[in-house]
Design a protein around this motif. Sequence first.
Motif, PDB file in Angstrom:
ATOM      1  N   ALA A 192      -1.460  -1.877   4.904  1.00 13.33           N
ATOM      2  CA  ALA A 192      -0.666  -0.847   4.221  1.00 13.33           C
ATOM      3  C   ALA A 192       0.314  -0.185   5.181  1.00 13.33           C
ATOM      4  CB  ALA A 192      -1.592   0.186   3.590  1.00 13.33           C
ATOM      5  N   GLY A 193      -0.068  -0.105   6.451  1.00 12.86           N
ATOM      6  CA  GLY A 193       0.832   0.458   7.453  1.00 12.86           C
ATOM      7  C   GLY A 193       0.591   1.940   7.697  1.00 12.86           C
ATOM      8  N   GLU A 194       0.972   2.374   8.861  1.00 13.48           N
ATOM      9  CA  GLU A 194       0.789   3.773   9.250  1.00 13.48           C
ATOM     10  C   GLU A 194       1.644   4.688   8.365  1.00 13.48           C
ATOM     11  OE1 GLU A 194       1.089   6.580  13.262  1.00 13.48           O
ATOM     12  OE2 GLU A 194       1.508   4.426  13.354  1.00 13.48           O
ATOM     13  N   GLY A 195       1.036   5.774   7.909  1.00  8.20           N
ATOM     14  CA  GLY A 195       1.753   6.735   7.079  1.00  8.20           C
ATOM     15  C   GLY A 195       1.785   6.393   5.603  1.00  8.20           C
ATOM     16  N   ALA A 196       1.174   5.268   5.214  1.00 11.02           N
ATOM     17  CA  ALA A 196       1.164   4.883   3.802  1.00 11.02           C
ATOM     18  C   ALA A 196       0.270   5.809   2.997  1.00 11.02           C
ATOM     19  CB  ALA A 196       0.669   3.443   3.664  1.00 11.02           C
ATOM     20  N   ASP A 197       0.552   5.922   1.719  1.00  7.40           N
ATOM     21  CA  ASP A 197      -0.303   6.694   0.823  1.00  7.40           C
ATOM     22  C   ASP A 197      -1.721   6.123   0.892  1.00  7.40           C
ATOM     23  OD1 ASP A 197      -1.686   7.512  -1.664  1.00  7.40           O
ATOM     24  OD2 ASP A 197       0.257   8.336  -2.231  1.00  7.40           O
ATOM     25  N   PRO A 198      -2.747   6.988   1.070  1.00  2.80           N
ATOM     26  CA  PRO A 198      -4.129   6.477   1.159  1.00  2.80           C
ATOM     27  C   PRO A 198      -4.529   5.623  -0.037  1.00  2.80           C
ATOM     28  CG  PRO A 198      -4.050   8.780   1.803  1.00  2.80           C
ATOM     29  CD  PRO A 198      -2.689   8.445   1.273  1.00  2.80           C
ATOM     30  N   LEU A 199      -3.965   5.892  -1.222  1.00  2.71           N
ATOM     31  CA  LEU A 199      -4.321   5.094  -2.389  1.00  2.71           C
ATOM     32  C   LEU A 199      -3.817   3.660  -2.285  1.00  2.71           C
ATOM     33  CD1 LEU A 199      -3.842   7.543  -5.411  1.00  2.71           C
ATOM     34  CD2 LEU A 199      -5.966   6.758  -4.345  1.00  2.71           C
ATOM     35  N   GLU A 200      -2.792   3.444  -1.450  1.00  5.83           N
ATOM     36  CA  GLU A 200      -2.293   2.088  -1.253  1.00  5.83           C
ATOM     37  C   GLU A 200      -3.363   1.217  -0.599  1.00  5.83           C
ATOM     38  OE1 GLU A 200      -0.042  -1.201  -1.486  1.00  5.83           O
ATOM     39  OE2 GLU A 200       0.470   0.747  -2.372  1.00  5.83           O
ATOM     40  N   THR A 201      -4.137   1.813   0.312  1.00  2.04           N
ATOM     41  CA  THR A 201      -5.223   1.067   0.943  1.00  2.04           C
ATOM     42  C   THR A 201      -6.247   0.631  -0.087  1.00  2.04           C
ATOM     43  OG1 THR A 201      -4.963   2.256   3.035  1.00  2.04           O
ATOM     44  CG2 THR A 201      -7.074   1.171   2.652  1.00  2.04           C
ATOM     45  N   HIS A 202      -6.592   1.527  -1.013  1.00  2.00           N
ATOM     46  CA  HIS A 202      -7.559   1.192  -2.053  1.00  2.00           C
ATOM     47  C   HIS A 202      -7.016   0.097  -2.973  1.00  2.00           C
ATOM     48  CE1 HIS A 202     -10.529   4.389  -1.233  1.00  2.00           C
ATOM     49  NE2 HIS A 202      -9.483   5.047  -0.776  1.00  2.00           N
ATOM     50  N   LEU A 203      -5.733   0.165  -3.297  1.00  4.54           N
ATOM     51  CA  LEU A 203      -5.134  -0.881  -4.124  1.00  4.54           C
ATOM     52  C   LEU A 203      -5.176  -2.228  -3.408  1.00  4.54           C
ATOM     53  CD1 LEU A 203      -1.890   0.248  -6.018  1.00  4.54           C
ATOM     54  CD2 LEU A 203      -3.996  -0.725  -6.947  1.00  4.54           C
ATOM     55  N   LEU A 245       6.985  -1.007  -3.692  1.00  6.24           N
ATOM     56  CA  LEU A 245       7.158   0.203  -4.499  1.00  6.24           C
ATOM     57  C   LEU A 245       6.359   1.368  -3.938  1.00  6.24           C
ATOM     58  CD1 LEU A 245       6.852  -1.269  -8.114  1.00  6.24           C
ATOM     59  CD2 LEU A 245       8.945  -0.510  -6.960  1.00  6.24           C
ATOM     60  N   PRO A 246       6.879   2.586  -4.049  1.00  5.91           N
ATOM     61  CA  PRO A 246       6.094   3.759  -3.646  1.00  5.91           C
ATOM     62  C   PRO A 246       4.952   3.978  -4.631  1.00  5.91           C
ATOM     63  CG  PRO A 246       8.128   4.445  -4.711  1.00  5.91           C
ATOM     64  CD  PRO A 246       8.217   2.944  -4.546  1.00  5.91           C
ATOM     65  N   MET A 247       3.924   4.699  -4.178  1.00  4.77           N
ATOM     66  CA  MET A 247       2.746   4.894  -5.011  1.00  4.77           C
ATOM     67  C   MET A 247       3.083   5.582  -6.323  1.00  4.77           C
ATOM     68  SD  MET A 247      -0.381   4.360  -5.633  1.00  4.77           S
ATOM     69  CE  MET A 247      -0.682   3.494  -4.094  1.00  4.77           C
ATOM     70  N   GLU A 248       4.055   6.496  -6.325  1.00  2.00           N
ATOM     71  CA  GLU A 248       4.377   7.196  -7.574  1.00  2.00           C
ATOM     72  C   GLU A 248       4.946   6.260  -8.643  1.00  2.00           C
ATOM     73  OE1 GLU A 248       7.696   8.374  -4.568  1.00  2.00           O
ATOM     74  OE2 GLU A 248       5.515   8.076  -4.573  1.00  2.00           O
ATOM     75  N   SER A 249       5.367   5.060  -8.248  1.00  4.36           N
ATOM     76  CA  SER A 249       5.828   4.070  -9.220  1.00  4.36           C
ATOM     77  C   SER A 249       4.687   3.180  -9.703  1.00  4.36           C
ATOM     78  CB  SER A 249       6.924   3.194  -8.601  1.00  4.36           C
ATOM     79  OG  SER A 249       8.087   3.953  -8.363  1.00  4.36           O
ATOM     80  N   LYS A 250       3.507   3.417  -9.148  1.00  7.51           N
ATOM     81  CA  LYS A 250       2.340   2.639  -9.550  1.00  7.51           C
ATOM     82  C   LYS A 250       1.275   3.535 -10.191  1.00  7.51           C
ATOM     83  CE  LYS A 250       2.538   0.729  -5.373  1.00  7.51           C
ATOM     84  NZ  LYS A 250       2.290  -0.115  -4.175  1.00  7.51           N
ATOM     85  N   PHE A 251       0.790   4.504  -9.452  1.00  7.33           N
ATOM     86  CA  PHE A 251      -0.289   5.350  -9.978  1.00  7.33           C
ATOM     87  C   PHE A 251      -0.067   6.801  -9.581  1.00  7.33           C
ATOM     88  CE2 PHE A 251      -4.449   7.378  -9.908  1.00  7.33           C
ATOM     89  CZ  PHE A 251      -4.940   7.036 -11.161  1.00  7.33           C
ATOM     90  N   ARG A 252      -0.273   7.682 -10.564  1.00  6.05           N
ATOM     91  CA  ARG A 252      -0.144   9.120 -10.340  1.00  6.05           C
ATOM     92  C   ARG A 252      -1.456   9.801 -10.704  1.00  6.05           C
ATOM     93  NH1 ARG A 252       5.770  10.174 -13.195  1.00  6.05           N
ATOM     94  NH2 ARG A 252       7.017   8.973 -11.688  1.00  6.05           N
ATOM     95  N   PRO A 253      -2.227  10.246  -9.717  1.00  5.98           N
ATOM     96  CA  PRO A 253      -3.528  10.865  -9.997  1.00  5.98           C
ATOM     97  C   PRO A 253      -3.394  12.073 -10.919  1.00  5.98           C
ATOM     98  CG  PRO A 253      -3.277  10.421  -7.650  1.00  5.98           C
ATOM     99  CD  PRO A 253      -1.934  10.196  -8.283  1.00  5.98           C
ATOM    100  N   GLY A 254      -4.391  12.234 -11.783  1.00  2.00           N
ATOM    101  CA  GLY A 254      -4.441  13.400 -12.655  1.00  2.00           C
ATOM    102  C   GLY A 254      -3.619  13.303 -13.917  1.00  2.00           C
TER     103      GLY A 254
END
Length: 365
Positions: A192-203, A245-254
């Motif tokens: 996922a790379g340094e600084g990536a959204d933590p949810l990207e790792t889970h994906l 894609l940024p995480m907000e284009s994939k999943f938005r918690p809540g």
Amino acid sequence: HLRADVERCCFLSGGLDSTIIACEATEALGERVRTYASGSEASEGAGDDPAYAARVAQTLGADHHEAIVSRRLFGSRWVEMIERGGWPLSTPNEVAINELARVVRAGGNVVALTGEGADELFGGYVPAMEAAAAFERESGDDGGRFQLTSNAWVAPELKQLALSRDTWDAAGADEELVETYQRTFEEARGSAGEGADPLETHLRFHRRVNLVGLLERLDRATMLESVEGRTPLADVRLAELAFALPMESKFRPGTGTPGSKVALRRAFASTVPAEVIQRDKASFPLPFQKWIEDVAPIVRTCQAARGVLSDEAIELSCSAPGANWRLAWPVFNLALWMERWWGKGVGLGPVEVARGQSSIGATSI
């Protein structure tokens, strides 16, 4: 994915992913496409898949067919698939996929396009992603163990109670399985790379573990009927797009269902019916919790399983399978497999079964 010298069709659950595939195939081919939906009998609590699929098919002008799974078919096909394939089933809806493939083949089709891949690429598992978001907010220390706990039928801390002492000892108290999940999660974090959204790792973990299991399940269930299942949404080029894609284009918690697979919902908002765009994920659900009790008598008499599973796990599963379905499914699944294959040239004992934990531990037990 449409290129073939044989008849093609689409699996259609009426959910977002399979509907996208059916819409795109219809447009690309410029002809009436055959679609196939599965579900259970309405009296058994079938869910909405057949109804949604029928409405989508009508909108597309598709030649639509259904493969309905009854309680009786579920039990007999479960046993039959273990007999023919030589493996325990991964999930209950593998039976539904197999029945779909059987109906597809009977209808003269050989290639079926399906929707696997989108959830792992674009964040489609709302409960799993919400749980991952909560985990990251609270600690985020051991993502591998979190994923193991999230994916297991039987909670890791209870697993030793489900297995015989010899099996648990031979498995090294699951140290190898835990280490495998931890290592895989850290590899996903690195990719996922340094600084990536933590949810990207889970994906990315879902892609490495869950998606592999889904594709293997699809291949096993369809190829038993000599049907090729193709997965356009798991294509490498689409995966590369999803990675970018940024995480907000994939999943938005809540935000619930509308906040999952955001890019796909936007891209196909003018193509896919609005009710499908907003629909919760289903994927050929079966009320297996009610049905698995039908195999309890077989499990009670399976002596081979008692060398691997604990007597307590077998008794608890057989006495109240509906109430204890998370335990009963893997216990019954393993027992049925051992009943058929024990002593049939496989020669598995507690040690051999335990050594398979790294590959089947999360899905089987």
